[in-house]
Design a protein around this motif. Structure first.
Motif, PDB file in Angstrom:
ATOM      1  N   SER A 149       0.930  -1.256  -0.075  1.00 10.32           N
ATOM      2  CA  SER A 149       0.255   0.315   0.048  1.00 10.32           C
ATOM      3  C   SER A 149       0.887   1.611  -0.026  1.00 10.32           C
ATOM      4  O   SER A 149       0.848   2.785  -0.849  1.00 10.32           O
ATOM      5  N   ALA A 150       2.405   1.226   0.398  1.00 11.32           N
ATOM      6  CA  ALA A 150       3.273   1.842   0.766  1.00 11.32           C
ATOM      7  C   ALA A 150       3.996   2.052  -0.820  1.00 11.32           C
ATOM      8  O   ALA A 150       5.086   2.856  -0.621  1.00 11.32           O
ATOM      9  N   GLY A 151       3.595   1.372  -1.656  1.00 14.52           N
ATOM     10  CA  GLY A 151       4.695   2.308  -2.592  1.00 14.52           C
ATOM     11  C   GLY A 151       5.220   0.744  -2.354  1.00 14.52           C
ATOM     12  O   GLY A 151       6.414   0.904  -3.363  1.00 14.52           O
ATOM     13  N   ARG A 152       6.035   0.235  -1.580  1.00 18.21           N
ATOM     14  CA  ARG A 152       7.079  -1.023  -1.399  1.00 18.21           C
ATOM     15  C   ARG A 152       6.785  -2.263  -1.943  1.00 18.21           C
ATOM     16  O   ARG A 152       5.588  -3.174  -0.931  1.00 18.21           O
ATOM     17  N   VAL A 153       7.684  -3.501  -1.433  1.00 20.57           N
ATOM     18  CA  VAL A 153       7.941  -4.693  -1.938  1.00 20.57           C
ATOM     19  C   VAL A 153       8.191  -4.872  -0.673  1.00 20.57           C
ATOM     20  O   VAL A 153       9.963  -4.846  -0.478  1.00 20.57           O
ATOM     21  N   PRO A 154       7.960  -5.540  -0.128  1.00 25.10           N
ATOM     22  CA  PRO A 154       8.380  -6.625   1.329  1.00 25.10           C
ATOM     23  C   PRO A 154       9.744  -7.290   1.105  1.00 25.10           C
ATOM     24  O   PRO A 154       9.755  -7.872   0.285  1.00 25.10           O
ATOM     25  N   VAL A 155      10.329  -7.445   2.386  1.00 22.36           N
ATOM     26  CA  VAL A 155      11.410  -7.443   2.077  1.00 22.36           C
ATOM     27  C   VAL A 155      11.477  -8.934   1.732  1.00 22.36           C
ATOM     28  O   VAL A 155      12.500  -9.212   0.372  1.00 22.36           O
ATOM     29  N   ALA A 156      10.666  -9.890   2.078  1.00 21.05           N
ATOM     30  CA  ALA A 156      11.010 -11.059   2.514  1.00 21.05           C
ATOM     31  C   ALA A 156      11.035 -11.769   0.866  1.00 21.05           C
ATOM     32  O   ALA A 156      11.526 -12.640   0.156  1.00 21.05           O
ATOM     33  N   ILE A 157      10.047 -11.548   0.451  1.00 20.43           N
ATOM     34  CA  ILE A 157       9.519 -11.562  -0.820  1.00 20.43           C
ATOM     35  C   ILE A 157      10.480 -10.428  -2.110  1.00 20.43           C
ATOM     36  O   ILE A 157      10.076 -11.689  -3.269  1.00 20.43           O
ATOM     37  N   ALA A 158      11.107  -9.790  -1.767  1.00 19.91           N
ATOM     38  CA  ALA A 158      11.584  -8.921  -3.397  1.00 19.91           C
ATOM     39  C   ALA A 158      13.096 -10.169  -2.371  1.00 19.91           C
ATOM     40  O   ALA A 158      13.708 -10.372  -4.133  1.00 19.91           O
ATOM     41  N   GLN A 159      13.577 -10.429  -2.047  1.00 17.83           N
ATOM     42  CA  GLN A 159      14.794 -11.507  -1.852  1.00 17.83           C
ATOM     43  C   GLN A 159      14.366 -13.113  -2.193  1.00 17.83           C
ATOM     44  O   GLN A 159      14.902 -13.698  -3.229  1.00 17.83           O
ATOM     45  N   HIS A 160      12.799 -13.273  -2.070  1.00 19.24           N
ATOM     46  CA  HIS A 160      12.589 -15.053  -2.750  1.00 19.24           C
ATOM     47  C   HIS A 160      12.656 -15.097  -4.281  1.00 19.24           C
ATOM     48  O   HIS A 160      12.385 -15.675  -5.457  1.00 19.24           O
ATOM     49  N   GLU A 161      12.390 -13.025  -4.295  1.00 19.16           N
ATOM     50  CA  GLU A 161      12.092 -13.672  -6.048  1.00 19.16           C
ATOM     51  C   GLU A 161      13.434 -13.411  -7.059  1.00 19.16           C
ATOM     52  O   GLU A 161      13.344 -13.557  -8.490  1.00 19.16           O
TER      53      GLU A 161
END
Length: 316
Positions: free
Chosen positions: A89-101
């Motif tokens: 909602s704040a325009g950020r990718v969650p850290v865990a999801i970014a690492q897994h991606e």
């Protein structure tokens, strides 16, 4: 087609323990054609201060699979939790999801970003978190939403004709050289020079607190008094302990190859009411080769106890 399903999920675990238990829990029955893996929720909760472990754990699972059988397909799932929704909602990718991606992209695996889907659909007014989805442990409605999304992915995957023969996946260069792709369980019976630690053949708690399947009525290396210690040898470049963290869990001190003792915490914010399966990484940056690890119990402070119960050595 006859399907055989292996339910390899264990509550509370994330990508790091997944990497070390893969051989036992998912590959123990032979080749796996399709693996679904999810750790976006528990990685965000369990290892928020170590995003590199999110990456190394997830790459460890995929790389291990590729080495065992390059025909295995992998689908990454990113389940939803309130902090993921706040980030999106704040325009950020969650850290865990970014690492897994990072790992999904590098190895060519499809992903289902269910966290983003739920966030978008709630924002569009289709349903609500409070009344419909209800919790990060979803309601029946939430499970159905997840299932429908997986069905759409499979529909898309099978729109064209199948290949004449299976195509092996390539094994690219590692994203993180310290990944847990050679993660495995070590036998606690190999621990030596045990002082104050006993090998219980079927450990179970006596405090009435909850447990997780696979971490009760099974062998455990148990110590409860400060100063109790043990040591073990292993071959590799990373090492840790698979424990349960209950109400009396406390800090430990460890030394690798005769080096200075370092401290690691084993108590979690959930430990008061649950003997929680927990992976404690001691050191994942060692030079490849043979190493000796010494572990001893420290004196707890505040709400901490002094107990340690080890079910597996974590070796990479």
């Amino acid at each position: 087609t006859k399907f055989e399903f292996i339910g390899a999920g264990i509550g509370s675990l994330g990508s790091v323990p997944h990497a070390f238990r893969l051989e036992r829990d998912a590959l123990g029955k032979g080749p796996v054609d399709l693996l679904f893996i999810e750790a976006a929720v528990n990685d965000a909760s369990n290892t928020a201060d170590h995003p590199e472990h999110m990456r190394r754990g997830m790459e460890g699972v995929v790389r291990h699979l590729r080495a065992v059988d390059p025909l295995t397909d992998v689908v990454h799932l990113h389940f939803v939790m309130p902090s993921h929704m706040d980030d999106y909602s704040a325009g950020r990718v969650p850290v865990a999801i970014a690492q897994h991606e990072q790992i999904a992209v590098a190895y060519g695996n499809p992903t289902l970003n269910l966290a983003l889907e739920v966030t978008d659909r709630i924002a569009a007014g289709e349903f609500t978190w409070k009344d419909d989805f209800r919790n990060l442990h979803p309601s029946t409605f939430g499970h159905r939403l997840y299932g429908n999304s997986i069905a759409r992915l499979l529909d898309a995957a099978f729109t064209g004709p199948p290949p004449r023969s299976p195509v092996p996946h390539a094994l690219p260069e590692a994203v993180d050289p310290k990944n847990f792709g050679r993660g495995r369980f070590g036998d606690i019976a190999a621990a030596r020079n045990r002082k104050g630690f006993t090998l219980a053949q079927a450990w179970k708690p006596t405090d009435g607190k909850r447990t997780r399947t696979g971490f009760v009525n099974v062998p455990a290396l148990v110590g409860t008094e400060p100063g109790a210690e043990f040591e073990f040898d292993f071959e590799g470049r990373g090492v840790g302990l698979f424990i349960t963290s209950g109400p009396d869990a406390g800090p430990i001190e460890f030394s690798v190859d005769g080096g200075a003792y370092r401290t690691a915490k084993t108590r979690t914010r959930w430990s008061a009411g649950l003997h929680l399966p927990w992976a404690v990484i001691l050191d994942d940056g060692l030079e490849p080769g043979r190493h000796t690890v010494k572990v001893r119990l420290a004196t707890g402070t505040g709400s901490e106890g002094t107990a340690l119960r080890v079910f597996h050595l974590l070796l990479n």
